[in-house]
Design a protein around this motif. Structure first.
Motif, PDB file in Angstrom:
ATOM      1  N   LEU A 151      43.508  32.788  49.805  1.00 53.31           N
ATOM      2  CA  LEU A 151      43.232  31.819  50.857  1.00 53.31           C
ATOM      3  C   LEU A 151      41.821  31.271  50.772  1.00 53.31           C
ATOM      4  O   LEU A 151      41.600  30.069  50.858  1.00 53.31           O
ATOM      5  CB  LEU A 151      43.464  32.481  52.219  1.00 53.31           C
ATOM      6  N   GLN A 152      40.887  32.208  50.603  1.00 53.72           N
ATOM      7  CA  GLN A 152      39.514  31.727  50.405  1.00 53.72           C
ATOM      8  C   GLN A 152      39.277  31.815  48.910  1.00 53.72           C
ATOM      9  O   GLN A 152      38.482  32.602  48.448  1.00 53.72           O
ATOM     10  CB  GLN A 152      38.477  32.585  51.118  1.00 53.72           C
ATOM     11  N   GLU A 153      40.030  31.034  48.197  1.00 50.44           N
ATOM     12  CA  GLU A 153      39.966  31.089  46.741  1.00 50.44           C
ATOM     13  C   GLU A 153      38.564  30.685  46.297  1.00 50.44           C
ATOM     14  O   GLU A 153      38.064  29.642  46.663  1.00 50.44           O
ATOM     15  CB  GLU A 153      40.987  30.130  46.148  1.00 50.44           C
ATOM     16  N   ASN A 154      37.954  31.555  45.559  1.00 46.91           N
ATOM     17  CA  ASN A 154      36.632  31.206  45.056  1.00 46.91           C
ATOM     18  C   ASN A 154      36.474  31.815  43.681  1.00 46.91           C
ATOM     19  O   ASN A 154      37.373  32.488  43.178  1.00 46.91           O
ATOM     20  CB  ASN A 154      35.548  31.712  46.006  1.00 46.91           C
ATOM     21  N   ALA A 155      35.329  31.559  43.103  1.00 45.98           N
ATOM     22  CA  ALA A 155      35.114  32.000  41.731  1.00 45.98           C
ATOM     23  C   ALA A 155      35.277  33.511  41.617  1.00 45.98           C
ATOM     24  O   ALA A 155      35.830  34.016  40.641  1.00 45.98           O
ATOM     25  CB  ALA A 155      33.725  31.577  41.274  1.00 45.98           C
ATOM     26  N   LYS A 156      34.840  34.235  42.639  1.00 42.95           N
ATOM     27  CA  LYS A 156      34.871  35.691  42.552  1.00 42.95           C
ATOM     28  C   LYS A 156      36.301  36.234  42.572  1.00 42.95           C
ATOM     29  O   LYS A 156      36.631  37.161  41.825  1.00 42.95           O
ATOM     30  CB  LYS A 156      34.062  36.293  43.694  1.00 42.95           C
ATOM     31  N   THR A 157      37.148  35.646  43.414  1.00 48.24           N
ATOM     32  CA  THR A 157      38.550  36.066  43.465  1.00 48.24           C
ATOM     33  C   THR A 157      39.178  35.905  42.086  1.00 48.24           C
ATOM     34  O   THR A 157      39.847  36.809  41.579  1.00 48.24           O
ATOM     35  CB  THR A 157      39.333  35.188  44.458  1.00 48.24           C
TER      36      THR A 157
END
Ligand code: C2E
Ligand code: MG
Ligand code: MG
Ligand code: MG
Length: 274
Positions: A151-157
């Motif tokens: 959902l809070q897709e970001n580089a770390k995910t």
């Protein structure tokens, strides 16, 4: 309290009772790991083409001293909220890897990883350590995530997903189709497996387009090189439909309910390897 001068606010008695119940649950949960009250049950997945079991999903249970067996639906959300999911989830991963070592070597174990756990910095290290200390090959471990993780897709995910993949751990998209944008998540990471939510399996018998939806997801999985497992298969009619529509695997009460590790051998014996 902040309603201004001259107004009074009384604590609603039901509200108070609910808050107290929650506090109690929270306190109990904080002790549960040390008291060894958590257990894993396992539910097998059947590969339709070969008729063999390819692995099991680990599902946590809490044997509460007064409440009996508590469903994960009743405590995982709270565990997420108060951060306890990190140590609980770590226990799940370690225990699942250990248990799977006793199974036939072609079988894998799937663990559910919730969003707060996924975001914690420890996940990858925990997995590396659990694999090393149990001796389970990474290829036999599967991580199930839901849309909440992306959902809070970001580089770390994405970096975490790719690190798992590099280790050889497989990644599944759980409860597919229930979220807002399941499709777009398939684009962001090459999952190994799509788990079709059991609400779609239920629809097979009741909704005219039920079959078309399963067929479409199965086709999507095939084009993307992902296996597709239908969740919540309870009847042989459902299994037949699902096979016809092209899903590769099934999981559900028809094959077996989730069972404690000691009862798994019995289930395995019903589905001998081809
Ligand atoms: P899930 O990962 O989608 O797991 C499938 C759920 O469907 C399980 O419920 C399973 O018992 C149930 N199920 C399987 N086959 C059938 C069927 O034929 N009919 C019906 N009606 N139900 C079926 P369960 O064990 O109550 O777990 C509920 C959810 O709790 C899981 O959904 C998962 O999201 C979460 N959960 C379970 N264990 C863990 C865990 O170790 N960690 C985390 N983070 N979440 C967990
Ligand atoms: Mg799952
Ligand atoms: Mg699911
Ligand atoms: Mg679910």
């Amino acid at each position: 309290k902040l309603d201004g001068r001259g107004t009074y606010r009384f604590f609603e008695p039901e509200m108070d009772a609910r808050m107290q119940a929650r506090r109690k649950l929270e306190l109990d949960m904080r002790q549960a790991l040390a008291r060894r009250e958590f257990q894993l049950h396992y539910q097998p997945q059947l590969q339709l083409q070969s008729g063999t079991l390819i692995g099991c999903e680990a599902l946590i249970r809490w044997r509460h001293p007064d409440r009996g067996l508590v469903s994960p639906l009743d405590f995982i959300p709270l565990a997420e909220e108060i951060g306890l999911i990190v140590p609980i989830g770590e226990w799940v991963i370690r225990q699942a890897c250990r248990d799977a070592m006793a199974w036939p070597s072609h079988m894998s174990v799937a663990v559910n990883v919730s969003p707060a756990q996924f975001k914690s910095d420890r996940l990858v290290e925990t997995i590396i350590s659990a694999l090393a200390s149990s001796g389970l090959p990474a290829q036999r471990l599967e991580v199930e995530i839901t849309e909440g993780v992306l959902l809070q897709e970001n580089a770390k995910t994405l970096q975490t997903l790719h690190r798992l993949r590099e280790l050889g751990v497989r990644v599944s998209m759980d409860d597919f189709g229930t979220g807002y944008s399941s499709l777009s998540y398939l684009r962001s990471f090459p999952f190994d497996k799509i788990k079709i939510d059991r609400s779609f399996v239920k629809d097979l018998a009741t909704k005219p387009d039920g079959e078309a939806i399963i067929r479409a997801i199965a086709g999507l999985g095939k084009s993307l090189g992902m296996t597709t497992v239908a969740e919540g298969v309870e009847t042989s009619e459902q299994m037949q439909r699902i096979r016809l529509e092209g899903c590769t695997d099934v999981q559900g009460y028809l094959i077996s309910r989730p069972v404690p590790p000691a009862e798994l051998a019995e289930v395995f014996a019903l589905y001998p390897p081809a």
